[in-house]
Design a protein around this motif. Structure first.
Motif, PDB file in Angstrom:
ATOM      1  N   ASN A  12      85.176 -41.641  26.049  1.00 12.86           N
ATOM      2  CA  ASN A  12      83.789 -41.795  26.506  1.00 12.86           C
ATOM      3  C   ASN A  12      82.830 -41.085  25.563  1.00 12.86           C
ATOM      4  O   ASN A  12      83.083 -39.960  25.166  1.00 12.86           O
ATOM      5  N   ALA A  13      81.726 -41.766  25.216  1.00 12.22           N
ATOM      6  CA  ALA A  13      80.726 -41.136  24.379  1.00 12.22           C
ATOM      7  C   ALA A  13      79.849 -40.198  25.198  1.00 12.22           C
ATOM      8  O   ALA A  13      79.172 -39.345  24.644  1.00 12.22           O
ATOM      9  N   GLY A  14      79.816 -40.377  26.520  1.00  9.76           N
ATOM     10  CA  GLY A  14      78.967 -39.542  27.358  1.00  9.76           C
ATOM     11  C   GLY A  14      77.557 -40.097  27.391  1.00  9.76           C
ATOM     12  O   GLY A  14      77.340 -41.285  27.579  1.00  9.76           O
ATOM     13  N   VAL A  15      76.571 -39.217  27.167  1.00  6.61           N
ATOM     14  CA  VAL A  15      75.171 -39.611  27.136  1.00  6.61           C
ATOM     15  C   VAL A  15      74.703 -39.633  25.684  1.00  6.61           C
ATOM     16  O   VAL A  15      74.843 -38.631  24.986  1.00  6.61           O
ATOM     17  N   THR A  16      74.216 -40.773  25.243  1.00  6.10           N
ATOM     18  CA  THR A  16      73.726 -40.884  23.874  1.00  6.10           C
ATOM     19  C   THR A  16      72.225 -41.162  23.886  1.00  6.10           C
ATOM     20  O   THR A  16      71.724 -41.870  24.778  1.00  6.10           O
ATOM     21  N   GLN A  17      71.538 -40.607  22.892  1.00  6.69           N
ATOM     22  CA  GLN A  17      70.097 -40.774  22.771  1.00  6.69           C
ATOM     23  C   GLN A  17      69.747 -41.171  21.347  1.00  6.69           C
ATOM     24  O   GLN A  17      70.340 -40.670  20.388  1.00  6.69           O
ATOM     25  N   THR A  18      68.790 -42.067  21.228  1.00  3.67           N
ATOM     26  CA  THR A  18      68.241 -42.411  19.915  1.00  3.67           C
ATOM     27  C   THR A  18      66.741 -42.548  20.026  1.00  3.67           C
ATOM     28  O   THR A  18      66.218 -42.951  21.083  1.00  3.67           O
ATOM     29  N   PRO A  19      65.982 -42.188  18.963  1.00  4.34           N
ATOM     30  CA  PRO A  19      66.472 -41.557  17.735  1.00  4.34           C
ATOM     31  C   PRO A  19      66.705 -40.061  17.934  1.00  4.34           C
ATOM     32  O   PRO A  19      66.408 -39.534  18.991  1.00  4.34           O
ATOM     33  N   LYS A  20      67.206 -39.385  16.923  1.00  2.00           N
ATOM     34  CA  LYS A  20      67.374 -37.926  16.974  1.00  2.00           C
ATOM     35  C   LYS A  20      66.045 -37.233  16.693  1.00  2.00           C
ATOM     36  O   LYS A  20      65.745 -36.189  17.269  1.00  2.00           O
ATOM     37  N   PHE A  21      65.282 -37.799  15.768  1.00  2.00           N
ATOM     38  CA  PHE A  21      63.993 -37.224  15.373  1.00  2.00           C
ATOM     39  C   PHE A  21      62.983 -38.361  15.225  1.00  2.00           C
ATOM     40  O   PHE A  21      63.355 -39.475  14.854  1.00  2.00           O
ATOM     41  N   ARG A  22      61.709 -38.036  15.489  1.00  2.00           N
ATOM     42  CA  ARG A  22      60.675 -39.044  15.268  1.00  2.00           C
ATOM     43  C   ARG A  22      59.336 -38.335  15.106  1.00  2.00           C
ATOM     44  O   ARG A  22      59.047 -37.361  15.810  1.00  2.00           O
ATOM     45  N   ILE A  23      58.549 -38.818  14.160  1.00  2.00           N
ATOM     46  CA  ILE A  23      57.172 -38.351  14.009  1.00  2.00           C
ATOM     47  C   ILE A  23      56.249 -39.515  14.319  1.00  2.00           C
ATOM     48  O   ILE A  23      56.402 -40.595  13.735  1.00  2.00           O
ATOM     49  N   LEU A  24      55.332 -39.311  15.233  1.00  2.00           N
ATOM     50  CA  LEU A  24      54.390 -40.345  15.634  1.00  2.00           C
ATOM     51  C   LEU A  24      52.970 -39.913  15.304  1.00  2.00           C
ATOM     52  O   LEU A  24      52.664 -38.711  15.338  1.00  2.00           O
ATOM     53  N   LYS A  25      52.135 -40.881  15.034  1.00  2.00           N
ATOM     54  CA  LYS A  25      50.703 -40.584  14.914  1.00  2.00           C
ATOM     55  C   LYS A  25      50.083 -40.708  16.304  1.00  2.00           C
ATOM     56  O   LYS A  25      50.555 -41.469  17.164  1.00  2.00           O
ATOM     57  N   ILE A  26      48.999 -39.986  16.511  1.00  2.00           N
ATOM     58  CA  ILE A  26      48.266 -40.052  17.785  1.00  2.00           C
ATOM     59  C   ILE A  26      47.921 -41.508  18.101  1.00  2.00           C
ATOM     60  O   ILE A  26      47.432 -42.242  17.240  1.00  2.00           O
ATOM     61  N   GLY A  27      48.199 -41.927  19.331  1.00  2.00           N
ATOM     62  CA  GLY A  27      47.873 -43.274  19.762  1.00  2.00           C
ATOM     63  C   GLY A  27      48.985 -44.284  19.587  1.00  2.00           C
ATOM     64  O   GLY A  27      48.930 -45.380  20.164  1.00  2.00           O
ATOM     65  N   GLN A  28      50.015 -43.923  18.816  1.00  8.65           N
ATOM     66  CA  GLN A  28      51.136 -44.850  18.648  1.00  8.65           C
ATOM     67  C   GLN A  28      52.002 -44.857  19.907  1.00  8.65           C
ATOM     68  O   GLN A  28      51.919 -43.964  20.758  1.00  8.65           O
ATOM     69  N   SER A  29      52.869 -45.881  19.982  1.00 11.08           N
ATOM     70  CA  SER A  29      53.787 -45.989  21.115  1.00 11.08           C
ATOM     71  C   SER A  29      55.212 -45.964  20.612  1.00 11.08           C
ATOM     72  O   SER A  29      55.482 -46.283  19.452  1.00 11.08           O
ATOM     73  N   MET A  30      56.116 -45.574  21.489  1.00 10.19           N
ATOM     74  CA  MET A  30      57.529 -45.643  21.136  1.00 10.19           C
ATOM     75  C   MET A  30      58.375 -45.584  22.395  1.00 10.19           C
ATOM     76  O   MET A  30      57.894 -45.185  23.463  1.00 10.19           O
ATOM     77  N   THR A  31      59.625 -45.977  22.246  1.00  9.10           N
ATOM     78  CA  THR A  31      60.593 -45.909  23.334  1.00  9.10           C
ATOM     79  C   THR A  31      61.758 -45.036  22.911  1.00  9.10           C
ATOM     80  O   THR A  31      62.341 -45.240  21.844  1.00  9.10           O
ATOM     81  N   LEU A  32      62.058 -44.050  23.734  1.00  9.89           N
ATOM     82  CA  LEU A  32      63.245 -43.227  23.533  1.00  9.89           C
ATOM     83  C   LEU A  32      64.378 -43.867  24.331  1.00  9.89           C
ATOM     84  O   LEU A  32      64.240 -44.144  25.524  1.00  9.89           O
ATOM     85  N   GLN A  33      65.501 -44.088  23.634  1.00 10.12           N
ATOM     86  CA  GLN A  33      66.618 -44.768  24.271  1.00 10.12           C
ATOM     87  C   GLN A  33      67.620 -43.759  24.819  1.00 10.12           C
ATOM     88  O   GLN A  33      67.864 -42.714  24.229  1.00 10.12           O
ATOM     89  N   CYS A  34      68.205 -44.109  25.956  1.00 15.83           N
ATOM     90  CA  CYS A  34      69.256 -43.291  26.564  1.00 15.83           C
ATOM     91  C   CYS A  34      70.291 -44.207  27.179  1.00 15.83           C
ATOM     92  O   CYS A  34      69.938 -45.121  27.939  1.00 15.83           O
ATOM     93  N   THR A  35      71.556 -43.952  26.858  1.00 14.54           N
ATOM     94  CA  THR A  35      72.664 -44.747  27.394  1.00 14.54           C
ATOM     95  C   THR A  35      73.787 -43.818  27.806  1.00 14.54           C
ATOM     96  O   THR A  35      74.099 -42.866  27.092  1.00 14.54           O
ATOM     97  N   GLN A  36      74.386 -44.113  28.960  1.00 13.23           N
ATOM     98  CA  GLN A  36      75.565 -43.349  29.380  1.00 13.23           C
ATOM     99  C   GLN A  36      76.684 -44.318  29.734  1.00 13.23           C
ATOM    100  O   GLN A  36      76.434 -45.407  30.281  1.00 13.23           O
ATOM    101  N   ASP A  37      77.915 -43.898  29.423  1.00 15.53           N
ATOM    102  CA  ASP A  37      79.071 -44.775  29.646  1.00 15.53           C
ATOM    103  C   ASP A  37      80.016 -44.203  30.696  1.00 15.53           C
ATOM    104  O   ASP A  37      81.209 -44.503  30.687  1.00 15.53           O
TER     105      ASP A  37
END
Lengths: 111, 115
Positions: B1-26
């Motif tokens: 089992n990988a357990g709980v995985t998250q992507t990305p590890k690091f991210r730099i965003l500019k003010i006003g940008q959008s993003m999605t943090l991913q999380c998966t558990q097996d």
């Protein structure tokens, strides 16, 4: 509002010393109290306590819960440099078993 | 089992940008959680889910959205990034049965900087 207070905030000891970390809490619909160790990354689980007065032990670590006084302690005996970390206390409560974390106790063990 | 995985590890965003943090558990866990941890602070609960299709707010939900269409995945969405959202984000999951029920297992975290 749920509240968790840990003390001391930080602690520096020498290898071989014994330390006691404290956690007091006030949460609605309390279920259990968890202790985690965090070393610059994700918290790792140490103990989950649900009953008062029953000590849980894992090697040199032990913990006990007092549900009447809303208090828990984590003891570490014969400390080692590898015990250096932040120790987090988190009571769980309500539907969804939500955790409320304290700010942690930063422990540093020196040679 | 990988357990709980998250992507990305690091991210730099500019003010006003959008993003999605991913999380998966097996681990087939029912409960999943998103926390944020600011420097020198404990973790604060953003959102949680007790099963697919069910989500609820935690202590600090403003500026975030979540969805839970499957048991395995629990993405966290930032719509209009602000500097106050600079933090380390942890995803966690827990089971609700057995001797280790309610113990939360944490992913490795995503370090997000908004500038």
């Amino acid at each position: 509002e749920d509240k968790v207070v840990q003390s001391p905030l930080s602690l520096v000891v020498h290898e071989g010393d014994t330390v006691t970390l404290n956690c007091s809490y006030e949460v609605t619909n309390f279920r259990s109290l968890l202790w985690y160790k965090q070393e610059k990354k994700a918290p790792t689980f140490l103990f989950m306590l649900t009953s008062s007065g029953i000590e849980k032990k894992s090697g040199r670590l032990s913990s006990i819960l007092d549900k009447k006084e809303l208090f828990s302690i984590l003891n570490i005996t014969a400390t080692q440099t590898g015990d250096s970390a932040i120790y987090l206390c988190a009571p769980s409560a309500g539907g969804g078993n939500k955790l409320t974390f304290g700010t942690g106790t930063q422990l540093k063990v020196e040679l | 089992n990988a357990g709980v995985t998250q992507t990305p590890k690091f991210r730099i965003l500019k003010i006003g940008q959008s993003m999605t943090l991913q999380c998966t558990q097996d681990m087939n866990h029912n409960y999943m959680y998103w926390y944020r941890q600011d420097p020198g602070m404990g973790l604060k609960l953003i959102y949680y889910s007790v099963g697919a299709g069910i989500t609820d707010k935690g202590e600090v939900p403003n500026g975030y959205n979540v969805s839970r269409s499957t048991t395995e995945d629990f993405p966290l969405r930032l719509e209009l990034a602000a500097p106050s959202q600079t933090s380390v984000y942890f995803c966690a999951s827990s089971d609700t049965s057995g001797s280790r029920s309610y113990e939360q297992y944490f992913g490795p975290g995503t370090r997000l900087t908004v500038t």
